[in-house]
Every structure is written in structure tokens, then in C-alpha cells.
Write a protein that holds these residues in place. Structure first.
Motif, PDB file in Angstrom:
ATOM      1  N   LYS A 279       0.835  -1.207   0.000  1.00 39.27           N
ATOM      2  CA  LYS A 279       0.000   0.000   0.000  1.00 39.27           C
ATOM      3  C   LYS A 279       0.871   1.259   0.000  1.00 39.27           C
ATOM      4  N   SER A 280       1.934   1.232   0.792  1.00 39.64           N
ATOM      5  CA  SER A 280       2.822   2.394   0.865  1.00 39.64           C
ATOM      6  C   SER A 280       3.592   2.591  -0.428  1.00 39.64           C
ATOM      7  N   VAL A 281       3.995   1.489  -1.062  1.00 47.37           N
ATOM      8  CA  VAL A 281       4.685   1.580  -2.354  1.00 47.37           C
ATOM      9  C   VAL A 281       3.761   2.188  -3.400  1.00 47.37           C
ATOM     10  N   ASN A 282       2.498   1.821  -3.356  1.00 44.17           N
ATOM     11  CA  ASN A 282       1.534   2.385  -4.302  1.00 44.17           C
ATOM     12  C   ASN A 282       1.412   3.903  -4.143  1.00 44.17           C
ATOM     13  N   ARG A 283       1.597   4.384  -2.905  1.00 47.99           N
ATOM     14  CA  ARG A 283       1.473   5.823  -2.654  1.00 47.99           C
ATOM     15  C   ARG A 283       2.737   6.593  -3.016  1.00 47.99           C
ATOM     16  N   ILE A 284       3.905   6.001  -2.754  1.00 52.46           N
ATOM     17  CA  ILE A 284       5.168   6.715  -2.947  1.00 52.46           C
ATOM     18  C   ILE A 284       5.939   6.219  -4.176  1.00 52.46           C
ATOM     19  N   ASN A 285       5.733   4.956  -4.533  1.00 54.90           N
ATOM     20  CA  ASN A 285       6.393   4.331  -5.685  1.00 54.90           C
ATOM     21  C   ASN A 285       7.917   4.303  -5.550  1.00 54.90           C
TER      22      ASN A 285
ATOM     23  N   ILE B 235      13.972   8.804  11.194  1.00 53.43           N
ATOM     24  CA  ILE B 235      15.306   9.348  10.922  1.00 53.43           C
ATOM     25  C   ILE B 235      15.569   9.298   9.421  1.00 53.43           C
ATOM     26  N   CYS B 236      16.237  10.342   8.932  1.00 54.73           N
ATOM     27  CA  CYS B 236      16.642  10.391   7.531  1.00 54.73           C
ATOM     28  C   CYS B 236      18.149  10.127   7.444  1.00 54.73           C
TER      29      CYS B 236
ATOM     30  N   SER C 135      25.497   4.432   1.008  1.00 59.02           N
ATOM     31  CA  SER C 135      25.893   4.281  -0.392  1.00 59.02           C
ATOM     32  C   SER C 135      25.681   5.610  -1.106  1.00 59.02           C
ATOM     33  N   LEU C 136      26.641   6.004  -1.900  1.00 58.49           N
ATOM     34  CA  LEU C 136      26.557   7.280  -2.601  1.00 58.49           C
ATOM     35  C   LEU C 136      25.350   7.313  -3.534  1.00 58.49           C
ATOM     36  N   GLY C 137      24.626   8.422  -3.481  1.00 55.62           N
ATOM     37  CA  GLY C 137      23.473   8.596  -4.351  1.00 55.62           C
ATOM     38  C   GLY C 137      22.153   8.127  -3.771  1.00 55.62           C
ATOM     39  N   PHE C 138      22.199   7.460  -2.605  1.00 55.92           N
ATOM     40  CA  PHE C 138      20.985   6.905  -2.015  1.00 55.92           C
ATOM     41  C   PHE C 138      20.557   7.698  -0.774  1.00 55.92           C
ATOM     42  N   PHE C 139      19.258   7.956  -0.697  1.00 57.35           N
ATOM     43  CA  PHE C 139      18.658   8.716   0.402  1.00 57.35           C
ATOM     44  C   PHE C 139      17.556   7.869   1.033  1.00 57.35           C
ATOM     45  N   CYS C 140      17.505   7.837   2.358  1.00 62.82           N
ATOM     46  CA  CYS C 140      16.574   6.947   3.051  1.00 62.82           C
ATOM     47  C   CYS C 140      15.878   7.656   4.209  1.00 62.82           C
TER      48      CYS C 140
ATOM     49  N   GLU D 257      18.448  10.870  -5.388  1.00 65.91           N
ATOM     50  CA  GLU D 257      18.353  12.270  -4.958  1.00 65.91           C
ATOM     51  C   GLU D 257      17.224  13.028  -5.643  1.00 65.91           C
ATOM     52  N   ASN D 258      17.041  12.822  -6.952  1.00 66.28           N
ATOM     53  CA  ASN D 258      15.992  13.567  -7.640  1.00 66.28           C
ATOM     54  C   ASN D 258      14.613  13.242  -7.091  1.00 66.28           C
ATOM     55  N   SER D 259      14.384  11.953  -6.752  1.00 66.75           N
ATOM     56  CA  SER D 259      13.116  11.557  -6.139  1.00 66.75           C
ATOM     57  C   SER D 259      13.015  12.093  -4.714  1.00 66.75           C
ATOM     58  N   TRP D 260      14.137  12.053  -3.983  1.00 68.48           N
ATOM     59  CA  TRP D 260      14.171  12.525  -2.601  1.00 68.48           C
ATOM     60  C   TRP D 260      13.781  13.991  -2.506  1.00 68.48           C
ATOM     61  N   ASN D 261      14.285  14.781  -3.416  1.00 66.99           N
ATOM     62  CA  ASN D 261      13.981  16.214  -3.393  1.00 66.99           C
ATOM     63  C   ASN D 261      12.488  16.484  -3.593  1.00 66.99           C
ATOM     64  N   VAL D 262      11.830  15.601  -4.314  1.00 66.46           N
ATOM     65  CA  VAL D 262      10.406  15.772  -4.600  1.00 66.46           C
ATOM     66  C   VAL D 262       9.526  15.096  -3.545  1.00 66.46           C
ATOM     67  N   LYS D 263       9.949  13.917  -3.064  1.00 71.62           N
ATOM     68  CA  LYS D 263       9.082  13.064  -2.258  1.00 71.62           C
ATOM     69  C   LYS D 263       9.423  13.012  -0.772  1.00 71.62           C
ATOM     70  N   LYS D 264      10.461  13.717  -0.340  1.00 76.92           N
ATOM     71  CA  LYS D 264      10.951  13.553   1.033  1.00 76.92           C
ATOM     72  C   LYS D 264       9.846  13.677   2.073  1.00 76.92           C
ATOM     73  N   ASP D 265       9.119  14.761   2.081  1.00 75.09           N
ATOM     74  CA  ASP D 265       8.100  14.985   3.110  1.00 75.09           C
ATOM     75  C   ASP D 265       7.014  13.911   3.065  1.00 75.09           C
ATOM     76  N   GLU D 266       6.570  13.590   1.865  1.00 73.94           N
ATOM     77  CA  GLU D 266       5.533  12.576   1.716  1.00 73.94           C
ATOM     78  C   GLU D 266       6.040  11.203   2.149  1.00 73.94           C
ATOM     79  N   ALA D 267       7.311  10.905   1.816  1.00 75.08           N
ATOM     80  CA  ALA D 267       7.899   9.621   2.193  1.00 75.08           C
ATOM     81  C   ALA D 267       8.059   9.505   3.706  1.00 75.08           C
ATOM     82  N   CYS D 268       8.464  10.597   4.363  1.00 78.68           N
ATOM     83  CA  CYS D 268       8.602  10.593   5.825  1.00 78.68           C
ATOM     84  C   CYS D 268       7.254  10.313   6.483  1.00 78.68           C
TER      85      CYS D 268
END
Length: 258
Positions: free
Chosen positions: A93-99, A190-191, A197-202, A224-235
Motif C-alpha cells: 500500500k505504501s509503495v503504491n502511494r510513494i512508488n 530518521i533520515c 551508499s553514494l546517491g541513495f537517500f533513506c 536524490e531527484n526523487s528525494w527532493n520531490v518526495k521527502k516529506d511525503e515519504a517521511c
């Protein structure tokens, strides 16, 4: 806590199994002997016994991989935890929301062991797969679980105090790590940006059971490109997922209970 009685042969067998798990079908007897600095006769006996038990198998080229007996034990281990079944249902369900990709992991000493993952349509190829382990201090899913410890416990877990860097961004020592963990306790998540790993944001959040004990963590991983767009929603979503899984594990939030 150190066990009162230890069996050196079992400890050596465990080191052999972990080495083979990290590099399946890559290591020969001589490679294992050199890596672990055991005698050739000791490694020969360990490999022979483990192969007889079905814990390892010998491949072409006289290299070794994990065997079917360990697979059966792993399956039995996983069957103990309804959290895995719940994870696959809820994470979808969460993957469907954030992809983006989601992982489930537990602590094993100073490492996080990855138990499961649910993948989105992201082209990201995760550096960790179920069954693998990774330094907990270098991964959001590990750090959120380390947040349950006090400072003396953290010192005992990492007595060297300095932490081996996985990238130039990895936390350097337990004082810096402690500051991160204090923030994680306050926020409930926590973020982690390129520490593992370089290039990965969690971003990761904790899962609790009915005894209010932190038992696992879940995390989103993205570029990073997805993180900049989805960070708040992903958190927000990873916290929501962790709460859903905690409820299914029997957790009752004391702040909202009657």
C-alpha cells in the motif's frame, strides 16, 4: 552480554558461514583459510562437516554456497514472525502511494539484517537484499533501531568509538551518532543521506510490539531527484506504515490509550 560458556568450533563455523554468505560461489578452501586466518586442516574439517549437514554445498570450481538445510532453517525462522506477512501486505500500500522501494530489517548486534523488501517502479537497484546485513550506524533502518539504546549501551556496542566510513558522508563516531539518535527519538523517524551508499537517500521508522519493545524498522530508499520531490511525503508514509505494522504486532500507543 557475553555468554558464560562458549563453543569455539561453533563460533568458527559461524564465521565460515557468514563469509560464504557474503561471497557465495566465490571462495575456495584456500580463500577461506586466508581470509579467516585459520589452519587449513581446521577449515577443511569445518567445510566437510557443514557440507555433510547440508548447510553449505560445493559448487563447480570447488567454491562454496549456502546449502538447503540453512534455507529450511531460515524459512522456519521467518514463519515465526507474522510481521513478515503483515509487511508484504502493508508495504504494498505504501509503495503504491510513494512508488519507491521499502525494506524491513532487524538489529543483530551492531548490524541491521534485512528481512524483506517491496519494490516500486523506481530504477533503483538496492545494495542490500533480504538475508544481507549492513552496519546499523550507516543505514536509516539501522539507526532508528539503535535509537532504543542509551549512551553506555551504544559505547558497549561500538567500543572502538570511531565508526568505519562506508562513504564520505557516513557518521564518524558514536558522539555524532548519539546526536542523530536523540533527534530520531524526538521525531519518531530518521533520515539518512548517502551514508550507506553514494546517491541513495533513506528515511526509516520503528516498529514496536505489544510489550512496547522496538522489534524492527522499515525504510524508504530512493535517488536524490526523487528525494527532493518526495521527502516529506515519504517521511509521513513510512511513519504511517510503521504504525500500522506496530498495531498488528500488538502495540498500543500509551499516549493515545485510555
Amino acid at each position: 552480554m557475553e555468554p558464560k560458556y562458549r563453543v569455539p568450533a561453533i563460533e568458527k563455523a559461524n564465521l565460515v558461514l557468514n563469509l560464504i554468505a557474503r561471497e557465495p560461489a566465490q571462495l575456495r578452501l584456500i580463500d577461506i583459510t586466508r581470509s579467516l586466518e585459520f589452519s587449513k586442516s581446521t577449515v577443511h574439517s569445518l567445510l566437510g562437516t557443514l557440507e555433510y549437514l547440508g548447510w553449505i554445498v560445493k559448487d563447480k570450481g570447488d567454491t562454496y554456497s549456502l546449502g538447503p538445510s540453512l534455507g529450511a532453517l531460515s524459512a522456519a525462522y521467518f514463519r515465526q514472525f507474522n510481521i513478515l506477512q503483515s509487511f508484504y501486505l502493508e508495504a504494498a500500500k505504501s509503495v503504491n502511494r510513494i512508488n519507491e522501494n521499502i525494506q524491513l530489517g532487524i538489529l543483530d548486534g551492531g548490524n541491521v539484517v534485512y528481512l524483506a523488501k517491496e519494490e516500486g517502479n523506481s530504477p533503483v537497484r538496492l545494495v542490500t537484499d533480504p538475508g544481507m546485513n549492513f552496519p546499523a550506524y550507516a543505514a536509516a533502518i539501522g539507526k532508528i533501531q539503535l535509537s532504543q539504546y542509551n549512551y553506555p549501551q551504544l559505547e558497549k556496542l561500538y567500543p572502538e568509538r570511531q565508526l568505519e566510513g562506508k562513504t564520505p558522508y557516513t557518521v564518524k563516531d558514536i558522539d555524532e551518532l548519539w546526536t542523530q539518535l536523540e533527534s530520531a527519538r524526538r521525531k519518531g523517524y530518521i533520515c539518512e543521506t548517502q551514508e550507506g551508499s553514494l546517491g541513495f537517500f533513506c528515511v526509516a521508522a520503528p516498529i514496536y510490539n505489544r510489550e512496547n519493545r522496538l522489534i524492527a524498522g522499515v525504510s524508504f530508499t530512493m535517488l536524490e531527484n526523487s528525494w527532493n520531490v518526495k521527502k516529506d511525503e515519504a517521511c509521513e508514509e513510512i511513519i504511517n506504515l510503521a504504525q500500522r505494522l506496530s498495531i498488528q504486532a500488538g502495540y498500543i500507543n500509551p499516549l493515545v490509550s485510555n
